[in-house]
Design an enzyme around this catalytic site. Structure first.
Site, PDB file in Angstrom:
ATOM      1  CG  ASP A  76      -2.333   0.537   0.837  1.00 58.50           C
ATOM      2  OD1 ASP A  76      -2.379   1.701   0.415  1.00 58.50           O
ATOM      3  OD2 ASP A  76      -3.343  -0.186   0.935  1.00 58.50           O
ATOM      4  CG  HIS A  94      -4.472   1.905  -2.131  1.00 57.27           C
ATOM      5  ND1 HIS A  94      -4.606   2.419  -0.865  1.00 57.27           N
ATOM      6  CD2 HIS A  94      -5.716   1.946  -2.670  1.00 57.27           C
ATOM      7  CE1 HIS A  94      -5.873   2.744  -0.635  1.00 57.27           C
ATOM      8  NE2 HIS A  94      -6.574   2.472  -1.721  1.00 57.27           N
ATOM      9  CD  GLU A 117     -10.193   3.513  -1.158  1.00 55.13           C
ATOM     10  OE1 GLU A 117     -11.113   3.862  -0.396  1.00 55.13           O
ATOM     11  OE2 GLU A 117      -9.061   3.208  -0.743  1.00 55.13           O
TER      12      GLU A 117
HETATM   13  C1  ACM Z   1     -10.953  -0.800   0.349  1.00 55.30           C
HETATM   14  O1  ACM Z   1     -11.474  -0.756   1.462  1.00 55.30           O
HETATM   15  N1  ACM Z   1     -10.381   0.291  -0.151  1.00 55.30           N
HETATM   16  C2  ACM Z   1     -10.945  -1.999  -0.448  1.00 55.30           C
END
Ligand code: ACM
Length: 633
Positions: free
Chosen positions: A202, A276, A354
């Protein structure tokens, strides 16, 4: 507890154990398919023999039994072949069709315990159930020499509803050692989970050694060390020491995979791209197509996304791998080569959640890619990225799974989905014949607060145990055939230690375990709440941290004219709640809560405590009146 009271407890337990099938004295989680209580008890003898099949890999099953029973001071001896031992683990010669690969039958009589299964996994689960029939002392981390523990006589038939019963642990935002991850996996195995989702990368750290890309762990695994509330930190100075972090070597991963396998748990690795990805970009800035990426650092908790406009977020710095850069696909090929070698599970989770749009929208390389590939929207750009990534993953002999954002630009026919933004994406995907794992935020996000914000690390959402228990991984409208199962996710921005990871996981992990294993008609909130309290004793004995938030009421405030009314709603039955507005700590001699409280003019704070009879059982809650008024609807 001294020896005598332990013995009294054990005897009392065994007596209760002879009561009716609905008796809460038998507290099993997840609730089995069928439990029939019989007369009598099985008393663990001083010399226990365990019959095991002649030839079978039972994983950790025998060692688990031996370890727990030997802790009582009894001797434990393995006997090859079955029949005459005190505890018999039997693999069925001809399959019992009710049980599948993970089911078992468990027969406890005054003379003998017999677990039968078609496959070793079933024996492991049967043993876990047998241990739950013994009193909590069987979990003790201290030796309990001399205790003769008893289990009620019972006949159980049990098998899971779903084949994917998972928990996800984010080891990027905070790093957990191999031993800590093992403990997490071991705790999962008590409740018949079979899937550990390892969120390995991440913005805040790349945690997996990739030998062909050494900077990922030389640079990407380390960041400035901050403590407090994540997302509020100041950006690290360029020369700030990168003293926080860690990563797993190939040997570590092999050890974890073997450890999990012995407990019948698969590990699905997640490499979260194209969003991420700041830790990867800080290591290899050429993976970005944004100028200045060479100055990027692994995030230490400073804000990097603006969520004020909803999803997708507006990125303040570009944390995405560039979908228009061939080097990115070369990088992913190297990563997936090693991931595929390390993890035997057929799926690799590639994230996909995201990914912000705002940098890609403005980027000339992305614009050129859109023109060349006739991509009309940014989600279609991501879909292009996912299709290329899927080819790489498939070339390594693996299948691709991603978060539900990968649906948006058009999902490949063979990709599987993990549905997190509500259930709807999962329902849709299952109807279009994509395999789905359900992990919707409203039931399964165990990074959310489980009690009032006054007792919890503050996070933007709440998820109480009772709400978690409503999780139905096969929601109405879904094509059940394509629902692989369900799981809960523990993101760890504000989870700094394994103790806190345990606190966040239990007891909500019990509710998820029952939701993914037990038949729907066996689910019963009131019974589950009683069982949960029984498991608190087991967690205490095992020194596993858990949240006692079920004892703290939910607090809501309504405004009526000029008055503010505070409603306290207990989560479970049998609690008395006492309150004060005079800033002192209430006890059971204070006013008992009966109806919504009007906040007195000029009061400064409300204090709240729960009791069970004469026992203080909740946590002292203190909420400023100014905060209460802000909550008013
Ligand atoms: C997530 O909670 N962004 C998969």
């Amino acid at each position: 507890m001294n020896r005598l009271s332990l013995t009294i407890f054990a005897v009392a337990f065994s007596l209760l154990g002879t009561a009716q099938p609905s008796s809460p004295s038998i507290a099993l989680i997840p609730e089995p398919v069928s439990v029939t209580v019989q007369q009598g008890v099985f008393i663990l003898p001083q010399n226990v023999t365990v019959g095991v099949p002649e030839k079978a890999d039972l994983g950790h099953t025998y060692a688990l039994l031996k370890d727990r029973i030997a802790n009582t001071g009894a001797t434990v001896q393995e006997q090859k072949g079955n029949g005459k031992a005190s505890i018999n683990l039997v693999l069925n010669k001809s399959a019992d069709n009710r049980l599948g690969d993970e089911g078992y039958t468990l027969s406890v009589t005054p003379d003998q315990v017999t677990v039968k299964a078609n496959k070793p996994a079933g024996l492991f689960y049967g043993v876990q159930t047998f241990l739950q029939l013994l009193p909590p002392q069987i979990e003790s981390v201290e030796r309990i020499d001399g205790l003769r523990l008893q289990a009620p006589a019972v006949e159980i038939v049990d098998y899971p509803k779903l084949g994917w019963r998972g928990l996800m642990l984010d080891v990027s935002r905070h790093f957990f050692t191999v031993d800590e991850v093992k403990k997490y996996i071991d705790n999962m195995s008590r409740f018949k989970y079979n899937m550990f989702h390892f969120h390995l990368t991440d913005d805040e750290g790349w945690r997996l050694q990739i030998k062909s890309l050494p900077k990922l762990t030389e640079i990407g695994a380390w960041r400035a060390n901050k403590v407090g509330l994540f997302n509020t930190f100041t950006p690290p100075a360029p020369d700030e020491p990168k003293s926080y972090g860690g990563y797993y070597t190939h040997e570590d991963i092999r050890e974890l995979v073997a450890y999990a396998k012995a407990r019948f748990i698969n590990i699905i690795p997640e490499i979260d791209v194209p969003g991420h990805s700041l830790a990867a970009i800080a290591s290899y800035p050429e993976l970005s197509c944004t100028e200045g990426a060479d100055k990027y650092q692994v995030r230490s908790g400073e804000p990097i996304m603006d969520w004020s406009h909803g999803a997708p977020p507006i990125a303040l710095i570009d944390n995405t791998l560039c979908p228009a850069n061939e080097k990115v696909y070369g990088f992913l090929d190297k990563v997936m080569t090693e991931v595929a070698q390390l993890f035997p599970f057929p799926y690799i989770h590639v994230g996909g959640d995201e990914a912000p749009h705002n940098f890609w929208e403005k980027n000339p390389q992305v614009q050129a890619l859109m023109k060349k590939e006739k991509l009309k929207t940014i989600p279609q750009v991501q879909a292009y990225f996912e299709r290329r990534l899927e080819k790489i993953v498939n070339a390594k002999g693996k299948k691709l799974m991603g978060w539900d954002e990968i649906l948006e630009g058009g999902i490949s026919p063979t990709a599987a989905l993990m549905s997190w933004r509500g259930e709807q994406h999962g329902i849709e995907a299952s109807k279009s014949k994509h395999y789905v794992v359900m992990s919707p935020t409203q039931f399964a996000y165990i990074d959310y607060m489980q009690g009032d914000v006054s007792t919890e690390v503050p996070i933007y959402a709440s998820l109480r145990l009772s709400q978690t228990y409503k999780f139905n991984p096969i929601p109405e409208g879904a094509n059940a055939k394509y629902i692989l199962g369900g799981q809960a996710n523990l993101w760890t921005e504000n989870v700094y230690t394994m103790r806190q990871a345990e606190y966040m996981t239990w007891p909500r992990g019990l509710a998820i375990a029952e939701s993914v294993w037990s038949p729907l008609d066996k689910k019963d909130w009131n019974k589950f709440a009683v069982k949960t309290e029984a498991f608190f004793n087991r967690f205490d004995a095992a020194e596993i941290k858990y949240s006692p938030a079920i004892y703290d009421p939910a607090v809501s405030v309504a405004k009526k004219g000029d008055a503010y009314l505070v409603t306290l709603t207990p989560e479970i039955e049998g609690l008395d709640i006492y309150t004060s507005f005079d800033n002192s700590a209430p006890d059971r001699f204070y006013p008992k809560y009966k109806e919504p409280l009007q906040i007195p003019k000029d009061a400064d704070e409300l204090r709240i405590i729960s009791y069970k009879g004469k026992k203080e059982i909740g946590r002292q809650m203190t909420i400023k009146v100014t905060d209460l008024k802000k909550r008013a609807k």
